[in-house]
Design a protein around this motif. Structure first.
Motif, short mmCIF file in Angstrom:
data_model
loop_
_atom_site.label_atom_id
_atom_site.label_comp_id
_atom_site.label_asym_id
_atom_site.label_seq_id
_atom_site.Cartn_x
_atom_site.Cartn_y
_atom_site.Cartn_z
N LEU A 167 0.83 -1.20 0.00
CA LEU A 167 0.00 0.00 0.00
C LEU A 167 0.86 1.25 0.00
N CYS A 168 1.98 1.18 0.72
CA CYS A 168 2.91 2.32 0.74
C CYS A 168 3.63 2.47 -0.60
N GLU A 169 4.16 1.37 -1.10
CA GLU A 169 4.93 1.42 -2.34
C GLU A 169 4.09 1.90 -3.53
N GLN A 170 2.82 1.61 -3.50
CA GLN A 170 1.94 2.02 -4.59
C GLN A 170 1.66 3.52 -4.57
N ARG A 171 1.98 4.17 -3.45
CA ARG A 171 1.61 5.58 -3.30
C ARG A 171 2.80 6.51 -3.09
N TRP A 172 3.94 5.99 -2.69
CA TRP A 172 5.10 6.83 -2.42
C TRP A 172 6.36 6.20 -3.01
N ASP A 173 7.37 7.01 -3.18
CA ASP A 173 8.67 6.53 -3.63
C ASP A 173 9.26 5.58 -2.60
N ARG A 174 9.89 4.51 -3.08
CA ARG A 174 10.42 3.49 -2.17
C ARG A 174 11.43 4.07 -1.19
N ALA A 175 12.29 4.97 -1.65
CA ALA A 175 13.30 5.54 -0.76
C ALA A 175 12.65 6.30 0.40
N LEU A 176 11.58 7.01 0.12
CA LEU A 176 10.86 7.75 1.16
C LEU A 176 10.22 6.78 2.15
N VAL A 177 9.61 5.72 1.63
CA VAL A 177 8.96 4.72 2.50
C VAL A 177 9.99 4.03 3.38
N THR A 178 11.10 3.65 2.77
CA THR A 178 12.14 2.94 3.53
C THR A 178 12.72 3.82 4.63
N ALA A 179 12.95 5.09 4.32
CA ALA A 179 13.52 6.00 5.32
C ALA A 179 12.57 6.17 6.50
N ARG A 180 11.30 6.33 6.22
CA ARG A 180 10.33 6.49 7.30
C ARG A 180 10.15 5.20 8.09
N LEU A 181 10.17 4.07 7.40
CA LEU A 181 10.07 2.79 8.09
C LEU A 181 11.22 2.62 9.07
N GLU A 182 12.42 3.00 8.67
CA GLU A 182 13.58 2.87 9.56
C GLU A 182 13.41 3.72 10.81
N GLU A 183 12.85 4.92 10.65
CA GLU A 183 12.61 5.78 11.81
C GLU A 183 11.57 5.16 12.74
N LEU A 184 10.49 4.66 12.17
CA LEU A 184 9.43 4.08 12.99
C LEU A 184 9.87 2.76 13.63
N ALA A 185 10.75 2.02 12.95
CA ALA A 185 11.23 0.76 13.51
C ALA A 185 12.05 1.00 14.78
N ILE A 186 12.77 2.12 14.83
CA ILE A 186 13.51 2.47 16.05
C ILE A 186 12.53 2.78 17.17
N ILE A 187 11.49 3.53 16.87
CA ILE A 187 10.46 3.84 17.87
C ILE A 187 9.78 2.56 18.35
N GLU A 188 9.55 1.62 17.44
CA GLU A 188 8.92 0.35 17.80
C GLU A 188 9.78 -0.42 18.80
N VAL A 189 11.08 -0.43 18.58
CA VAL A 189 11.98 -1.12 19.52
C VAL A 189 12.02 -0.39 20.86
N GLU A 190 12.03 0.92 20.83
CA GLU A 190 12.02 1.69 22.08
C GLU A 190 10.76 1.38 22.89
N ALA A 191 9.65 1.15 22.21
CA ALA A 191 8.40 0.83 22.90
C ALA A 191 8.44 -0.55 23.55
N LEU A 192 9.36 -1.39 23.12
CA LEU A 192 9.50 -2.75 23.67
C LEU A 192 10.73 -2.90 24.56
N THR A 193 11.42 -1.81 24.81
CA THR A 193 12.64 -1.85 25.61
C THR A 193 12.31 -1.70 27.08
#
Length: 213
Positions: A167-193
């Protein structure tokens, strides 16, 4: 598939910035009924989240065709898990939720189209973590019936976070999606720390991750 390694480390999957810790699996195995009840709640919430996004973006082309089947499948899983809970003499009891979902929700930006992108990625991250932990339980749960349950859910869990990615790739550039995913993935780990003071409070998304390497 995520697998528990002989040295008690956990292999991660592509979406996640850090793997689940061995301590979470030990806590889960020690409190399987609470984990199962929480799992039922998680399936209910996942269905609700998909429906909420479907109606928020009602006129978005191609969105309902993806989110409606996800919601329906999550409700099927809810029924499946609830039946096991009732079979074991319990019911859908209210349980205190971990802060995981709330912390991820706070990371979703307010303005569009950023809100849509973040909503898809957060939903995908939750599905990815669920897949990872269900894979651990499918391999190492001490209850054979639950091992079979989690084995049966892995394919659909993997498909769900893959669908959110598409759904993301169909609507945004992959580089933009990947960069934002990396940011959110850090937040996800912090929420489980952190550490769980009371092991009986273990949940599908309670704290328990290895440090980010």
């Amino acid at each position: 598939m995520t697998a528990l390694l002989p040295d008690k480390t956990v292999a991660s999957i592509r979406w996640l910035a850090a793997p689940t810790s061995w301590s979470w699996l030990e806590q889960a195995n020690s409190n399987l009924i609470n984990l199962l009840i929480d799992h039922a709640h998680c399936e209910r919430k996942a269905a609700g989240s998909a429906v909420q996004m479907m109606f928020r973006y009602l006129c978005e082309p191609g969105l309902a065709e993806v989110l409606s089947p996800i919601a329906q499948e999550e409700l099927e899983h809810f029924d499946q898990v609830l039946a096991l809970v009732k079979k074991r003499g319990r019911y859908l009891e209210p349980l205190q939720s971990p802060e995981y979902g709330a912390k991820l929700a706070k990371s979703i930006r307010k303005g569009e189209p950023n809100r849509m992108l973040d909503s898809f990625l957060v939903a995908g991250l939750i599905e990815a973590r669920s897949h990872e932990r269900m894979a651990l339980l499918a391999e190492h749960c001490e209850d054979q019936e639950l091992r079979c349950l989690y084995s049966s859910l892995l394919t659909s869990e993997a498909r769900h976070f893959g669908q959110y990615w598409l759904l993301c790739e169909q609507r945004w550039d992959r580089a933009l999606v990947t960069a934002r995913l990396e940011e959110l993935a850090i937040i996800e780990v912090e929420a489980l720390t952190g550490s769980l003071q009371n092991p009986s409070d273990v949940r599908m998304h309670s704290v328990g991750v290895e440090p980010i390497s």
